[in-house]
Every structure is written in C-alpha cells, then in structure tokens.
Design an enzyme around this catalytic site. Sequence first.
Site, PDB file in Angstrom:
ATOM      1  N   CYS B  33       0.823  -1.211   0.000  1.00  0.00           N
ATOM      2  CA  CYS B  33       0.000   0.000   0.000  1.00  0.00           C
ATOM      3  C   CYS B  33       0.851   1.253   0.000  1.00  0.00           C
ATOM      4  O   CYS B  33       0.370   2.344  -0.284  1.00  0.00           O
ATOM      5  CB  CYS B  33      -1.001   0.004   1.144  1.00  0.00           C
ATOM      6  SG  CYS B  33      -0.324   0.551   2.700  1.00  0.00           S
ATOM      7  N   CYS B 102      -2.631   7.234   7.435  1.00  0.00           N
ATOM      8  CA  CYS B 102      -1.242   7.596   7.726  1.00  0.00           C
ATOM      9  C   CYS B 102      -1.082   7.966   9.203  1.00  0.00           C
ATOM     10  O   CYS B 102      -0.069   7.646   9.829  1.00  0.00           O
ATOM     11  CB  CYS B 102      -0.790   8.784   6.874  1.00  0.00           C
ATOM     12  SG  CYS B 102      -0.755   8.435   5.122  1.00  0.00           S
TER      13      CYS B 102
END
Lengths: 377, 134
Positions: B33, B102
């Site tokens: 990813c 994130c």
Amino acid sequence: MPKIYLDYAATTPVDPRVVKAMLPYFTEKFGNTMSLHSFGQEAKIALEKSRKIVADLIGAKPNEIVFTGSATESNNMVLKGIKGKHIIVSSIEHSCIMETAEWLEKRGVKITRIPVDKKGLINPLDIERAITKNTVLVSIIHGSNEIGTIQPIEEIGEICKKRNIYFHTDAVQTFGKIPINTTNIDLLTASSHKIFGPKGVACLFIKEGVGIEPLLHGGGQENGLRSSTVNIAGIVGFAKACELCAKNMKKEALRLTKLRDKIIKNVLKINRAYLTGHDEKRLPNNASFIFSFIEGESLAIQLDLNGIAVSTGSACSSMKLEPNHVLLATGLKPVEAHGSLRISLGRWTTEEEIDKLIKILPGIVDKLREISPFKFK
Amino acid sequence: MYTQKLIKHFSHPHNYGSIKNPDGVGQVGNPVCGDIMKLYIKLDKDIIKDIKFETFGCAAAIATSSVLTDLVKGKTIKEALAIKNQDIVNSLGGMPNIKIHCSLLAVDALYEAVYDYLSKNKKKIPEKVQKKHT
C-alpha cells in the site's frame, strides 16, 4: 517563482489561436446544428468543416468521424457498442478501457488481457494466439499515457484484418503528435484537450462499414451515433487544434524528442533511477522513471513546491491506494511502482524549463532518501 | 488537498533520521500500500528523551511522522501512549479522509517502538500496547 508545467499528458492549456477560433461560436454563431434557419445552418457548416479537418489528420473520410464529449466516452462506445462474446485488450490500457472491460466481463463478455514485456511492449503474436471464433474486437492503446511506450498498431491491425476482427486503438496520446495510418485501423479514439484544444470534446473514428451501436439515443445527431446537441464551439476548437498540430507535427516531435532525451540522459545519472517504458518506441513528449527508496507522491509534491508540475503513478496519489496497473503490468513490484514519476512535455516546454528540472530533481530525491528507511547497501 | 501545516511538516520534517543504539525501534507499514514508518526512541528513565523517524511514503505519511515526534518528545511513556491519531490530524489542521490511515500508522509505529523498549527491558507491557503488537 515562474511555474513550470510538465504534465502535458494529463491535459494541455488551450492554444490562444484555438480560443480565438472558438469565441464567435459562443456568442454570434451559437446556432443548433439541427435548426433549419440561418443560425443553425451556419453552425452546421462549421461542424462539417471541422469534421473534415479532424479527418484529414489521420487520412480518414469526414463521414468516418463522430464527435463525442470525451475520450472516455469514445472508448466506452467502442467496447459497449460493438456487440460480441469476446474482446481482447492489453494489460496497460487507460482506466476507461480497463473499467469498461471489467463491467462487460461481469455481464458475461469474455475479456482477454494481453500482457506486456518489461518495456511495456505487446507482442502481436500474443494477440493472434488469443483470437478465437468468438472474438469481435481487439482494443490496444497506441501510446501509453503512463510510460510512453508506442505499440506496433500497424502489425496488430494487420492481424485483426486478416482474421476479420475489428481493431480499435486509443490514440489519445499520439493523435496530433505522430503520424497515424488508419489503413488497418477500424476505430480510433482521439481527444481535443491533449492537443491544446478545449476539454469536453473528443472523437471516434469509425471506418465505413463498421457496425457499432450508439451509447446515447435521442435527436439523432452525428448520423444517429451520438445524440446530443452539438458542442459547436468545442468542435471548432478541436479542429483548430488539429490544424495547428498538422502544420508542425514533424518538427515539433523532433524538438520534443530532443528535450525528452536530455531529461532521460540526465535523470538516469541519479543513483538507482530507472527509465520506465521503451527507450526508442516512445512518445516524443514522455519521460517516465522510477526512483528506488522513495515514494512518487512525495516527489511530485516536492517538485510542485519548487514550481514544477509533474505526475506519478504511486498508490498514495490514487483514489484506490493501489499502484498504477500499467507499472505493475511491466513487472515492477508494488514498492518499486510507488517511486514513479512521469514528466510530459508540450508546445510551450522550453530547454530552460528542462534545465531547471534537471538541476533541482537530484537534490529532492536525495532529501527524500535521507528520510526513507530504505538505504543503499 | 493538503493543509499549509501539513506541507510545512512535509517540506521541513522534524526529527528525521535514525538514533544510534536506540532503546526501542518500531517499524510498521506495508510496501504494497506504500507507507513504511520506522521510529527510534531513546529513554531516560521513563521519559522519551529523543525520537527520530524514517518514512517511505507520501507527503501525509512524512508529515504525520514529523508531528508525532514533536508530540512524543519529552513525554513519559504513559503520556506518549495517550496520543491519539486524532491529535496528529488536529496538529496538522486536518487531513484528507483518504490519508487518515497515515495518522493511524504513526500511532502504531510509536506503540511498536514502546513495545520493543519494554520487552527488551523485561518491563510490564500495558494491555493496549500488547494488543496492537501483532
């Protein structure tokens, strides 16, 4: 800081000469091409004149050009409008072909996706082998929007012709930039906004005799193949853009190739930077790379902060958070594909701009590598 | 798409690099990813005296790493473990929805570094740290 645009494969600014050609068609010559009165006829004449100019660019007959609203629409029309049981595409098509093929697959159409080699090139023999008695259509992108590789469409077209199968090519990145011979092509998609024309206009070349059904039904414009009130200003602009490309195609391709090669030569001096796509069979305006240990979105944003606009196929930049399928199709691992950068040139690209890019890119790559947990061994 | 604060942290990240002989290291992420975060911590008794990061990822990943180190530096382990991903998002003045993961990754990296430190020193590992460690 003057901004530098190096993302011409995404879209281009409209050439001022195109804007000038379009303007009367918003205010004075605004007629509906279907109207009987002088306003309508004026628009109709402009439409047919434009059709001829666009057709001339690929050696087609005017009645073989259907104007649409986008290349996505043209590509959708080809895949959905040619009815049959089996369609062959490549593994590096634009998402508008990939997604349409997937949609058809869910509805029972068999789809074969032809692989590419490391440089993004298709082997035409793979297509020949994939053809079955049910195959109705082969659709192969001419120049890759991501990695710039140009496919041998003449050869592929010849195979299709021999087997009596329609051949379509998505020529969005090549139309107006390099010569295209439509002898062995049955259908071709081209777009205005990639060649310094306005957005919202594209076309589909449909060779005489090709059986295709429209996506849109209605008033019967475009010979019944694309009902919708004709976007006359847009089409006039598209034609003007074609005219400007035709005038200078060879010289401009040569100029861009030189600038492209200068970028490639210098960027490859950076440690662990690699070219993606083919070194020779390549769009004149595409220089694309991967950089080990860093991520493309960071790189593109850093360049943007330094006034240079480029693009990346990294997962982080996409809505799906998956690396670009074209890069993966060339055999790159996801972590490698994340470090991709696409630089694409155009009419207003200067050598000074390229020099600036070459000057600042290594430092940005170094800085991001300093932050990265991956290091040179 | 990104706030000015986020771009500032991305352009001039705080506390990046590695620590020699760290007391704890945590690495999280998935190369598929696209984000990998590595955190190094150095402790003085219970206080995280120094913290550094190395991140492979997008601007948001680098900025969240930078902000996390700011939030953690000088805190006790207990205080540091109270930091939530929303604190990181708030410190950056917000983040696009698609990038929220994130900020979660940054918190996970911290928990991993703390886990590494505690387990190396045979200290009691709080349940929430144990839970996140896979």
